[in-house]
Design a protein around this motif. Structure first.
Motif, PDB file in Angstrom:
ATOM      1  N   GLN A   1     -14.879   9.942  -8.147  1.00 19.36           N
ATOM      2  CA  GLN A   1     -14.638   8.607  -8.708  1.00 19.36           C
ATOM      3  C   GLN A   1     -15.852   7.701  -8.527  1.00 19.36           C
ATOM      4  O   GLN A   1     -16.175   6.899  -9.403  1.00 19.36           O
ATOM      5  CB  GLN A   1     -13.394   7.988  -8.078  1.00 19.36           C
ATOM      6  CG  GLN A   1     -12.104   8.630  -8.558  1.00 19.36           C
ATOM      7  CD  GLN A   1     -10.942   7.652  -8.594  1.00 19.36           C
ATOM      8  OE1 GLN A   1     -11.121   6.445  -8.722  1.00 19.36           O
ATOM      9  NE2 GLN A   1      -9.736   8.180  -8.493  1.00 19.36           N
ATOM     10  N   MET A   2     -16.542   7.820  -7.397  1.00 23.02           N
ATOM     11  CA  MET A   2     -17.768   7.032  -7.218  1.00 23.02           C
ATOM     12  C   MET A   2     -18.796   7.376  -8.289  1.00 23.02           C
ATOM     13  O   MET A   2     -19.523   6.504  -8.780  1.00 23.02           O
ATOM     14  CB  MET A   2     -18.378   7.303  -5.833  1.00 23.02           C
ATOM     15  CG  MET A   2     -17.657   6.663  -4.670  1.00 23.02           C
ATOM     16  SD  MET A   2     -18.609   6.882  -3.133  1.00 23.02           S
ATOM     17  CE  MET A   2     -17.296   7.175  -1.966  1.00 23.02           C
TER      18      MET A   2
ATOM     19  N   ASP B   1     -18.007  -2.256  -7.598  1.00 20.34           N
ATOM     20  CA  ASP B   1     -17.415  -3.212  -6.652  1.00 20.34           C
ATOM     21  C   ASP B   1     -15.898  -3.067  -6.607  1.00 20.34           C
ATOM     22  O   ASP B   1     -15.291  -3.112  -5.530  1.00 20.34           O
ATOM     23  CB  ASP B   1     -17.780  -4.646  -7.039  1.00 20.34           C
ATOM     24  CG  ASP B   1     -19.242  -4.961  -6.765  1.00 20.34           C
ATOM     25  OD1 ASP B   1     -19.780  -4.471  -5.756  1.00 20.34           O
ATOM     26  OD2 ASP B   1     -19.842  -5.702  -7.563  1.00 20.34           O
ATOM     27  N   ASP B   2     -15.288  -2.898  -7.776  1.00 28.18           N
ATOM     28  CA  ASP B   2     -13.838  -2.687  -7.830  1.00 28.18           C
ATOM     29  C   ASP B   2     -13.455  -1.443  -7.039  1.00 28.18           C
ATOM     30  O   ASP B   2     -12.523  -1.463  -6.233  1.00 28.18           O
ATOM     31  CB  ASP B   2     -13.374  -2.486  -9.280  1.00 28.18           C
ATOM     32  CG  ASP B   2     -13.150  -3.783 -10.011  1.00 28.18           C
ATOM     33  OD1 ASP B   2     -13.179  -4.849  -9.371  1.00 28.18           O
ATOM     34  OD2 ASP B   2     -12.947  -3.725 -11.242  1.00 28.18           O
ATOM     35  N   PHE B   3     -14.163  -0.360  -7.318  1.00 27.39           N
ATOM     36  CA  PHE B   3     -13.824   0.893  -6.643  1.00 27.39           C
ATOM     37  C   PHE B   3     -13.944   0.751  -5.131  1.00 27.39           C
ATOM     38  O   PHE B   3     -13.048   1.151  -4.386  1.00 27.39           O
ATOM     39  CB  PHE B   3     -14.715   2.045  -7.107  1.00 27.39           C
ATOM     40  CG  PHE B   3     -14.490   3.282  -6.285  1.00 27.39           C
ATOM     41  CD1 PHE B   3     -13.425   4.125  -6.562  1.00 27.39           C
ATOM     42  CD2 PHE B   3     -15.304   3.569  -5.192  1.00 27.39           C
ATOM     43  CE1 PHE B   3     -13.171   5.242  -5.765  1.00 27.39           C
ATOM     44  CE2 PHE B   3     -15.062   4.683  -4.394  1.00 27.39           C
ATOM     45  CZ  PHE B   3     -13.998   5.518  -4.682  1.00 27.39           C
TER      46      PHE B   3
ATOM     47  N   GLY C   1      -8.219   4.949  -9.718  1.00 25.05           N
ATOM     48  CA  GLY C   1      -8.889   5.339 -10.954  1.00 25.05           C
ATOM     49  C   GLY C   1      -8.421   4.540 -12.152  1.00 25.05           C
ATOM     50  O   GLY C   1      -9.201   4.235 -13.057  1.00 25.05           O
ATOM     51  N   ASP C   2      -7.142   4.182 -12.149  1.00 23.52           N
ATOM     52  CA  ASP C   2      -6.588   3.405 -13.262  1.00 23.52           C
ATOM     53  C   ASP C   2      -7.039   1.948 -13.234  1.00 23.52           C
ATOM     54  O   ASP C   2      -7.156   1.306 -14.284  1.00 23.52           O
ATOM     55  CB  ASP C   2      -5.058   3.451 -13.224  1.00 23.52           C
ATOM     56  CG  ASP C   2      -4.504   4.827 -13.563  1.00 23.52           C
ATOM     57  OD1 ASP C   2      -5.253   5.645 -14.135  1.00 23.52           O
ATOM     58  OD2 ASP C   2      -3.329   5.084 -13.239  1.00 23.52           O
ATOM     59  N   LYS C   3      -7.291   1.419 -12.030  1.00 23.80           N
ATOM     60  CA  LYS C   3      -7.582  -0.014 -11.893  1.00 23.80           C
ATOM     61  C   LYS C   3      -9.069  -0.349 -11.864  1.00 23.80           C
ATOM     62  O   LYS C   3      -9.486  -1.389 -12.379  1.00 23.80           O
ATOM     63  CB  LYS C   3      -6.932  -0.550 -10.614  1.00 23.80           C
ATOM     64  CG  LYS C   3      -5.414  -0.573 -10.632  1.00 23.80           C
ATOM     65  CD  LYS C   3      -4.872  -1.079  -9.296  1.00 23.80           C
ATOM     66  CE  LYS C   3      -3.355  -1.058  -9.264  1.00 23.80           C
ATOM     67  NZ  LYS C   3      -2.830  -1.496  -7.939  1.00 23.80           N
ATOM     68  N   ALA C   4      -9.865   0.501 -11.240  1.00 19.37           N
ATOM     69  CA  ALA C   4     -11.276   0.162 -11.020  1.00 19.37           C
ATOM     70  C   ALA C   4     -12.066   0.193 -12.325  1.00 19.37           C
ATOM     71  O   ALA C   4     -11.940   1.130 -13.117  1.00 19.37           O
ATOM     72  CB  ALA C   4     -11.896   1.119 -10.016  1.00 19.37           C
ATOM     73  N   THR C   5     -12.883  -0.831 -12.539  1.00 13.05           N
ATOM     74  CA  THR C   5     -13.733  -0.886 -13.730  1.00 13.05           C
ATOM     75  C   THR C   5     -15.206  -1.032 -13.375  1.00 13.05           C
ATOM     76  O   THR C   5     -16.048  -1.097 -14.261  1.00 13.05           O
ATOM     77  CB  THR C   5     -13.321  -2.068 -14.633  1.00 13.05           C
ATOM     78  OG1 THR C   5     -13.435  -3.287 -13.894  1.00 13.05           O
ATOM     79  CG2 THR C   5     -11.888  -1.893 -15.129  1.00 13.05           C
TER      80      THR C   5
END
Length: 205
Positions: free
Chosen positions: A139-140, A87-89, A80-84
């Protein structure tokens, strides 16, 4: 060491010994005598803690799920902290979840086989799985603006199931252990992340 501390240490050795035997043999076909020997505890002390071997195995399952749950919480926080972006997620989640499942697969295989006929273990497993499913789907949903179709709940549910069942089959978790390790693990993770994002973006037209 105080009596309470010695008792706790003995209990942990019982669980650790039973878990190691399950991993070594790939099943729960061991005796309490073997657990006592491996854990350096007496048979009597095992029966003071557990009414049966089944109870011991269920305690091992709970212990394993506790560790997995803690790691899953940390994993989802980091993602959650990294994905923007979607595709990141997809890339971060598939990579982290795949490696988590892989690291626990030696003990999950016998536990999941037992869950077929042990409702207590099956119920605990479902509860743990549902928690991760909800967190991953939430999160998705952060990237719903990138989805290609309006039924977002259906999309994220199917995306998660696609990821889980693909990884579980490769790792031999569940009812098809003979299908384990077919293909290239690194390529599978890469392709699965791409497929997940593409599925969520697809318009269906």
């Amino acid at each position: 060491m105080p009596q309470q501390g010695r008792s706790r240490a003995s209990y942990e050795r019982m669980l650790a010994a039973a878990e190691k035997l399950m991993v070594k043999r790939g099943n729960d076909d061991f005796t309490l005598t073997e657990v006592a020997k491996a854990g350096k505890v007496s048979i009597g002390s095992i029966y003071l803690r557990f009414d049966s071997k089944d109870d011991l195995i269920r305690a091992v399952h709970g212990r394993v799920l506790g560790r997995i749950g803690e790691e899953q919480d940390n994993m989802m926080q980091a993602i959650g902290d990294k994905a923007t972006s979607l595709d990141d997620f997809a890339r971060l989640f598939v990579e982290a979840y795949a490696e988590l499942l892989k690291s626990y697969s030696p003990v999950l295989r016998p536990i999941m086989f037992r869950a077929i006929y042990d409702e207590t273990i099956s119920s605990l497993g479902r509860t743990s799985a549902e928690k991760l499913t909800q967190e991953a789907e939430a999160q998705m949903m952060r990237y719903a603006s990138e989805f290609g179709r309006p039924d977002h709940a259906r999309l994220v549910g199917n995306a998660f199931r696609m990821i889980y069942y693909t990884l579980a089959r490769f790792l031999g978790l569940g009812s098809s252990p003979e299908a384990a390790n077919q293909g290239n693990w690194e390529e599978l993770k890469e392709d699965l992340a791409i497929m997940c994002a593409a599925f969520l973006r697809a318009t269906g037209k």
